[in-house]
Design a protein around this motif. Sequence first.
Motif, PDB file in Angstrom:
ATOM      1  N   PRO A   1      37.457  80.975 -88.942  1.00  0.00           N
ATOM      2  CA  PRO A   1      36.341  80.102 -88.537  1.00  0.00           C
ATOM      3  C   PRO A   1      36.744  78.630 -88.545  1.00  0.00           C
ATOM      4  CG  PRO A   1      36.052  80.779 -90.808  1.00  0.00           C
ATOM      5  CD  PRO A   1      37.280  81.491 -90.310  1.00  0.00           C
ATOM      6  N   LEU A   2      37.662  78.265 -87.649  1.00  0.00           N
ATOM      7  CA  LEU A   2      38.167  76.901 -87.626  1.00  0.00           C
ATOM      8  C   LEU A   2      37.076  75.881 -87.321  1.00  0.00           C
ATOM      9  CD1 LEU A   2      41.706  76.933 -85.943  1.00  0.00           C
ATOM     10  CD2 LEU A   2      41.115  76.415 -88.300  1.00  0.00           C
ATOM     11  N   GLY A   3      36.154  76.259 -86.471  1.00  0.00           N
ATOM     12  CA  GLY A   3      35.070  75.335 -86.152  1.00  0.00           C
ATOM     13  C   GLY A   3      34.262  74.966 -87.383  1.00  0.00           C
TER      14      GLY A   3
ATOM     15  N   ASN B   1      33.042  71.219 -91.903  1.00  0.00           N
ATOM     16  CA  ASN B   1      33.011  70.932 -93.339  1.00  0.00           C
ATOM     17  C   ASN B   1      33.893  69.740 -93.689  1.00  0.00           C
ATOM     18  OD1 ASN B   1      31.341  73.150 -93.716  1.00  0.00           O
ATOM     19  ND2 ASN B   1      32.993  74.503 -94.340  1.00  0.00           N
ATOM     20  N   THR B   2      35.081  69.720 -93.125  1.00  0.00           N
ATOM     21  CA  THR B   2      36.017  68.638 -93.424  1.00  0.00           C
ATOM     22  C   THR B   2      35.517  67.314 -92.874  1.00  0.00           C
ATOM     23  OG1 THR B   2      37.784  70.271 -93.211  1.00  0.00           O
ATOM     24  CG2 THR B   2      38.441  67.966 -93.338  1.00  0.00           C
ATOM     25  N   LEU B   3      34.908  67.350 -91.703  1.00  0.00           N
ATOM     26  CA  LEU B   3      34.374  66.117 -91.117  1.00  0.00           C
ATOM     27  C   LEU B   3      33.283  65.521 -92.005  1.00  0.00           C
ATOM     28  CD1 LEU B   3      34.413  64.203 -88.692  1.00  0.00           C
ATOM     29  CD2 LEU B   3      32.696  65.655 -87.614  1.00  0.00           C
ATOM     30  N   VAL B   4      32.393  66.368 -92.516  1.00  0.00           N
ATOM     31  CA  VAL B   4      31.325  65.886 -93.395  1.00  0.00           C
ATOM     32  C   VAL B   4      31.904  65.326 -94.693  1.00  0.00           C
ATOM     33  CG1 VAL B   4      29.321  66.596 -94.755  1.00  0.00           C
ATOM     34  CG2 VAL B   4      29.597  67.431 -92.428  1.00  0.00           C
ATOM     35  N   VAL B   5      32.813  66.076 -95.304  1.00  0.00           N
ATOM     36  CA  VAL B   5      33.422  65.626 -96.556  1.00  0.00           C
ATOM     37  C   VAL B   5      34.190  64.329 -96.355  1.00  0.00           C
ATOM     38  CG1 VAL B   5      35.177  66.180 -98.280  1.00  0.00           C
ATOM     39  CG2 VAL B   5      33.537  67.922 -97.578  1.00  0.00           C
ATOM     40  N   THR B   6      34.940  64.239 -95.267  1.00  0.00           N
ATOM     41  CA  THR B   6      35.735  63.036 -94.994  1.00  0.00           C
ATOM     42  C   THR B   6      34.842  61.821 -94.774  1.00  0.00           C
ATOM     43  OG1 THR B   6      37.534  64.345 -94.022  1.00  0.00           O
ATOM     44  CG2 THR B   6      37.419  62.023 -93.428  1.00  0.00           C
ATOM     45  N   ALA B   7      33.790  62.002 -93.993  1.00  0.00           N
ATOM     46  CA  ALA B   7      32.879  60.880 -93.733  1.00  0.00           C
ATOM     47  C   ALA B   7      32.209  60.397 -95.020  1.00  0.00           C
ATOM     48  CB  ALA B   7      31.827  61.301 -92.707  1.00  0.00           C
ATOM     49  N   LEU B   8      31.750  61.337 -95.843  1.00  0.00           N
ATOM     50  CA  LEU B   8      31.094  60.960 -97.094  1.00  0.00           C
ATOM     51  C   LEU B   8      32.080  60.316 -98.059  1.00  0.00           C
ATOM     52  CD1 LEU B   8      28.789  64.068 -97.668  1.00  0.00           C
ATOM     53  CD2 LEU B   8      28.074  61.758 -97.052  1.00  0.00           C
TER      54      LEU B   8
ATOM     55  N   THR C   1      37.497  73.645 -96.455  1.00  0.00           N
ATOM     56  CA  THR C   1      37.883  72.527 -95.610  1.00  0.00           C
ATOM     57  C   THR C   1      39.142  72.914 -94.838  1.00  0.00           C
ATOM     58  OG1 THR C   1      39.180  71.571 -97.411  1.00  0.00           O
ATOM     59  CG2 THR C   1      36.898  70.827 -97.191  1.00  0.00           C
ATOM     60  N   VAL C   2      39.606  72.023 -93.974  1.00  0.00           N
ATOM     61  CA  VAL C   2      40.765  72.342 -93.143  1.00  0.00           C
ATOM     62  C   VAL C   2      42.018  72.669 -93.963  1.00  0.00           C
ATOM     63  CG1 VAL C   2      42.439  71.277 -91.588  1.00  0.00           C
ATOM     64  CG2 VAL C   2      40.021  71.230 -91.016  1.00  0.00           C
ATOM     65  N   PRO C   3      42.410  71.845 -94.950  1.00  0.00           N
ATOM     66  CA  PRO C   3      43.620  72.203 -95.718  1.00  0.00           C
ATOM     67  C   PRO C   3      43.482  73.539 -96.439  1.00  0.00           C
ATOM     68  CG  PRO C   3      43.058  69.904 -96.062  1.00  0.00           C
ATOM     69  CD  PRO C   3      41.896  70.527 -95.346  1.00  0.00           C
TER      70      PRO C   3
ATOM     71  N   SER D   1      47.605  74.498 -87.081  1.00  0.00           N
ATOM     72  CA  SER D   1      48.036  73.172 -87.539  1.00  0.00           C
ATOM     73  C   SER D   1      47.784  72.111 -86.472  1.00  0.00           C
ATOM     74  CB  SER D   1      49.522  73.200 -87.902  1.00  0.00           C
ATOM     75  OG  SER D   1      49.773  74.142 -88.930  1.00  0.00           O
ATOM     76  N   VAL D   2      48.038  72.451 -85.216  1.00  0.00           N
ATOM     77  CA  VAL D   2      47.791  71.499 -84.127  1.00  0.00           C
ATOM     78  C   VAL D   2      46.306  71.160 -84.033  1.00  0.00           C
ATOM     79  CG1 VAL D   2      47.826  71.200 -81.626  1.00  0.00           C
ATOM     80  CG2 VAL D   2      49.811  72.159 -82.785  1.00  0.00           C
ATOM     81  N   ILE D   3      45.467  72.172 -84.082  1.00  0.00           N
ATOM     82  CA  ILE D   3      44.019  71.963 -83.948  1.00  0.00           C
ATOM     83  C   ILE D   3      43.502  71.048 -85.050  1.00  0.00           C
ATOM     84  CG2 ILE D   3      41.772  73.105 -84.018  1.00  0.00           C
ATOM     85  CD1 ILE D   3      43.089  75.525 -82.707  1.00  0.00           C
ATOM     86  N   THR D   4      44.013  71.219 -86.266  1.00  0.00           N
ATOM     87  CA  THR D   4      43.512  70.432 -87.393  1.00  0.00           C
ATOM     88  C   THR D   4      44.176  69.061 -87.510  1.00  0.00           C
ATOM     89  OG1 THR D   4      45.133  71.544 -88.828  1.00  0.00           O
ATOM     90  CG2 THR D   4      42.919  72.477 -88.720  1.00  0.00           C
ATOM     91  N   THR D   5      45.283  68.851 -86.803  1.00  0.00           N
ATOM     92  CA  THR D   5      45.957  67.557 -86.849  1.00  0.00           C
ATOM     93  C   THR D   5      45.407  66.583 -85.816  1.00  0.00           C
ATOM     94  OG1 THR D   5      47.999  68.628 -87.602  1.00  0.00           O
ATOM     95  CG2 THR D   5      48.203  66.415 -86.698  1.00  0.00           C
ATOM     96  N   VAL D   6      44.928  67.096 -84.700  1.00  0.00           N
ATOM     97  CA  VAL D   6      44.453  66.251 -83.600  1.00  0.00           C
ATOM     98  C   VAL D   6      43.380  65.245 -84.033  1.00  0.00           C
ATOM     99  CG1 VAL D   6      43.175  66.298 -81.421  1.00  0.00           C
ATOM    100  CG2 VAL D   6      45.142  67.797 -81.741  1.00  0.00           C
ATOM    101  N   PRO D   7      42.366  65.634 -84.833  1.00  0.00           N
ATOM    102  CA  PRO D   7      41.341  64.639 -85.218  1.00  0.00           C
ATOM    103  C   PRO D   7      41.908  63.423 -85.929  1.00  0.00           C
ATOM    104  CG  PRO D   7      40.548  66.856 -85.673  1.00  0.00           C
ATOM    105  CD  PRO D   7      41.982  66.990 -85.291  1.00  0.00           C
ATOM    106  N   MET D   8      42.914  63.612 -86.798  1.00  0.00           N
ATOM    107  CA  MET D   8      43.508  62.478 -87.496  1.00  0.00           C
ATOM    108  C   MET D   8      44.262  61.560 -86.531  1.00  0.00           C
ATOM    109  SD  MET D   8      42.953  61.992 -90.728  1.00  0.00           S
ATOM    110  CE  MET D   8      41.251  62.190 -90.161  1.00  0.00           C
TER     111      MET D   8
END
Length: 277
Positions: free
Chosen positions: A63-65, A70-77, A221-223, A248-255
């Motif tokens: 469930p990468l989406g 989850n990671t986006l919310v945690v990172t923003a907060l 989260t992603v990691p 790894s590619v999918i989760t690296t692109v946002p950064m």
Amino acid sequence: MRGRRTVRVVVVAALTVLAVVFVYPLVWLVSASFKPRAEIFDNRLLPRTPTLENYLTVWDAAPLGLWLANTLVVTALAATTVTLSSALVAWGFAHYRFRGRGPLFGLVLATMMLPGAVTLIPTYLIWHQLGFVGTTVPLWAGNLFGSAFYIFLLRQFFLGLPREPFEAARLDGASEWALFWRIAVPLCRPALVLAFLFEAQASWTDLMRPLVYLQDTATFTVPRGLKAVIDQFGPGGESQWEVVVTASVITTVPMILLFFAGQRYFVQGIATTGSKG
């Protein structure tokens, strides 16, 4: 003139080599994500038989989406809370004169010498008593109390601000909060963005705390999710490396996108912070 041109050529050549060294792993990773399993380690940057099957397999297998959300919310907060809290503390140390300011600031900096492993168990016990183990709250709520590194960074920037605008605003009846929020914060925007980007990157790539606090795959989260993918498809599982590199590619692109979006503030924040006394 000729010597200066030679130096420039050497510098450009050295920077080009370093750029290739740093960029090559990312280019290889992206290329490998479009290769079938038999070609994954052939070291060709252009896939012989490109395919999108790996991306379809990844989205079906994990469930990468949900993990990205989850990671986006945690990172923003995490990035928002630590930037604001650290800015408030840094502003206090930089703007106000009070007894014991130096030793107290030294004590704050001394906390940077404590490895995270030293406070890992006490911190876990606190979150366990509060009932937040198994949730994403421990991944960001600790940032409400600031970070010694960001406090130091922002304090150096605040020290470089002239005091005249603040004195004039105080004479006009501005409150202490208005001095900070309406004058100091806009003037220090590059440094604040720099702190936000640093913490966003640290939170996005953090694996230790998700390993300790997260138990349900729905909260991963992603990691932590990548760790699960590697366990399933890596050397300890089915050895489907094409799935691992694609995830790894999918989760690296946002950064990468975040860095390019804030690159101007990133460079400006480093340059201006380093020049402050």
